[in-house]
Design an enzyme around this catalytic site. Structure first.
Site, PDB file in Angstrom:
ATOM      1  N   ASP A 111       0.830  -1.200   0.000  1.00  0.00           N
ATOM      2  CA  ASP A 111       0.000   0.000   0.000  1.00  0.00           C
ATOM      3  C   ASP A 111       0.870   1.257   0.000  1.00  0.00           C
ATOM      4  OD1 ASP A 111       0.884  -0.138   2.604  1.00  0.00           O
ATOM      5  OD2 ASP A 111      -1.093  -0.074   3.530  1.00  0.00           O
ATOM      6  N   SER A 112       2.193   1.057   0.017  1.00  0.00           N
ATOM      7  CA  SER A 112       3.140   2.146  -0.254  1.00  0.00           C
ATOM      8  C   SER A 112       2.944   2.679  -1.665  1.00  0.00           C
ATOM      9  CB  SER A 112       4.579   1.671  -0.055  1.00  0.00           C
ATOM     10  OG  SER A 112       4.813   0.447  -0.739  1.00  0.00           O
TER      11      SER A 112
ATOM     12  N   ASP B 205      -0.882  -6.156  -0.105  1.00  0.00           N
ATOM     13  CA  ASP B 205      -1.181  -5.450   1.142  1.00  0.00           C
ATOM     14  C   ASP B 205      -2.679  -5.224   1.272  1.00  0.00           C
ATOM     15  OD1 ASP B 205       0.709  -4.846   3.055  1.00  0.00           O
ATOM     16  OD2 ASP B 205       1.542  -3.170   1.933  1.00  0.00           O
TER      17      ASP B 205
ATOM     18  N   GLU C  81      -1.229  -5.562   8.528  1.00  0.00           N
ATOM     19  CA  GLU C  81      -0.507  -4.833   9.562  1.00  0.00           C
ATOM     20  C   GLU C  81      -1.224  -5.014  10.906  1.00  0.00           C
ATOM     21  OE1 GLU C  81       0.227  -0.752   8.655  1.00  0.00           O
ATOM     22  OE2 GLU C  81       0.907  -1.167   6.616  1.00  0.00           O
TER      23      GLU C  81
ATOM     24  N   LYS D 177      -0.998  -9.445   3.072  1.00  0.00           N
ATOM     25  CA  LYS D 177      -0.245  -8.987   4.236  1.00  0.00           C
ATOM     26  C   LYS D 177      -1.139  -8.073   5.066  1.00  0.00           C
ATOM     27  CE  LYS D 177       3.169  -5.901   3.950  1.00  0.00           C
ATOM     28  NZ  LYS D 177       2.642  -4.822   4.843  1.00  0.00           N
TER      29      LYS D 177
ATOM     30  N   GLU E 279       9.143  -4.152  10.761  1.00  0.00           N
ATOM     31  CA  GLU E 279       9.495  -2.828  10.245  1.00  0.00           C
ATOM     32  C   GLU E 279       9.956  -1.886  11.356  1.00  0.00           C
ATOM     33  OE1 GLU E 279       7.815   0.826   7.427  1.00  0.00           O
ATOM     34  OE2 GLU E 279       6.643  -1.020   7.640  1.00  0.00           O
TER      35      GLU E 279
END
Length: 270
Positions: free
Chosen positions: A41-42, A80, A111, A109, A178
Site C-alpha cells: 500500500d506504499s 497489502d 498490519e 499482508k 518494520e
C-alpha cells in the site's frame, strides 16, 4: 515459489522481497530472481501521490495487483490489505482478501499484532495465506504519533514478541518486521519458526524487503536511513528526458532512421 518453500528457507537462505506496482516493474523483479513481490500500500505515496498509505483503497490495490500478476504471472505475489479493508469485521476482511487472490495474489499482508490473531486464523482457515506485519505499521501512524522506531521500551518489546508468537500460532507463514531495533528483531526472529522479513530492523532477520523507488533512487527528496540506493534512476531518467527535449527542439529527432517511407521494410519494431 510458494508458502511452504518460503517457510523452509528460514535459517538456510535469506529471503528477498521487493515492492512492485505495475507490470513492467514486476517483470524486472521476476527476471532478477526476487523471491517475493509485494504489492504494497506504499503504492499511495510512491505512485499515486498521496501523503501516506491511509487513503489507498481496495479498488486501487486490486488494479495494481492485477497489473503485477500480468507482468510476472509465475511470481509469488503478496498483496497489502489497505486501511479499513480488514479492521471493520472478519467477514469483510475475508471478502476483501479473497478479491486479491482472485486477481492473482498468492497471499495477503496484514498490519497489526496480537489483536489481529483471530482474523489471521480465519483468513488462513478460508484458504488465504497471510503474512503478518509488526513494528512500525504505517496504517497506524496516527496512533504512534509519527514514524518511530519500535522496540525501545520493555513494554513494547514484550508486545512485539507476543504478537510474533500469536501470528505464528494463528497460521501466518511469515512476518514483516518494520523499524524495530536490531536486538529485538533478532530476538523475535529466534523466537518463531516462521521467517521474518526486515525493513529497517537490522541484520538478523530471515530476509529483507525494500521499496522499489527507494532502492532504485527514484525519489531524490526521500532517502530513508534504513534503505540503500542501488541506483540513481532519477538522474538517468531526467537526463534521458532532457536529451529528448533538446533533440526535438533542435530538429535532431526524429532522423531518417526513425521514419517510415513507402520503401521502408519490416514492421514497427524493426
Amino acid at each position: 515459489m510458494n508458502v511452504e518453500k518460503l517457510k523452509k528457507m528460514k535459517g538456510k537462505e535469506k529471503i528477498v522481497m521487493v515492492t512492485a506496482y505495475d507490470a513492467p516493474s514486476a517483470r524486472i523483479a521476476r527476471d532478477a530472481g526476487i523471491d517475493v513481490i509485494l504489492v504494497g500500500d506504499s503504492l499511495g505515496n510512491n505512485v499515486l501521490g498521496y501523503e501516506n498509505t491511509i487513503p489507498v483503497t481496495m479498488e486501487e490495490m486490486l488494479i495494481h495487483v492485477a497489473a503485477v500478476k500480468r507482468g510476472a504471472p509465475d511470481a509469488f505475489i503478496v498483496a497489502d490489505m489497505p486501511f479499513l479493508s480488514y479492521q471493520t469485521s472478519v467477514e469483510k476482511a475475508v471478502e476483501n482478501a479473497g478479491k486479491f487472490l482472485k486477481v492473482g495474489a498468492n497471499a495477503v499482508k496484514i498490519e497489526g499484532g496480537e489483536e489481529f490473531g483471530e482474523l489471521v486464523q480465519k483468513l488462513v482457515e478460508s484458504g488465504i495465506p497471510v503474512m503478518g506485519h509488526i513494528g512500525l505499521t504505517p496504517q497506524f501512524v496516527n496512533r504512534f504519533g509519527g514514524y518511530r522506531v519500535q522496540g525501545k521500551t520493555e513494554k513494547n518489546r514484550e508486545y512485539l514478541l507476543r504478537s510474533a508468537k500469536e501470528l505464528e500460532k494463528r497460521g501466518a507463514f511469515a512476518i514483516v518486521l518494520e523499524l524495530i531495533v536490531e536486538e529485538v528483531a533478532k530476538e523475535i526472529t529466534e523466537s518463531v519458526s516462521i521467517p521474518t522479513i526486515g525493513i529497517g530492523s537490522g541484520r538478523f532477520c530471515d530476509g529483507q524487503v525494500l521499496v522499489w523507488h527507494d532502492l532504485l533512487g527514484l525519489n531524490p527528496d526521500f532517502v530513508p536511513r534504513f534503505s540503500k540506493k542501488y541506483a540513481n534512476l532519477y538522474e538517468v531518467i531526467l537526463k534521458a528526458l532532457q536529451d529528448f527535449r533538446r533533440e526535438v527542439k533542435e530538429g535532431l529527432f526524429p532522423t531518417e532512421e526513425h521514419s517510415f517511407t513507402d520503401k521502408s521494410k519490416g514492421g514497427v519494431s524493426s
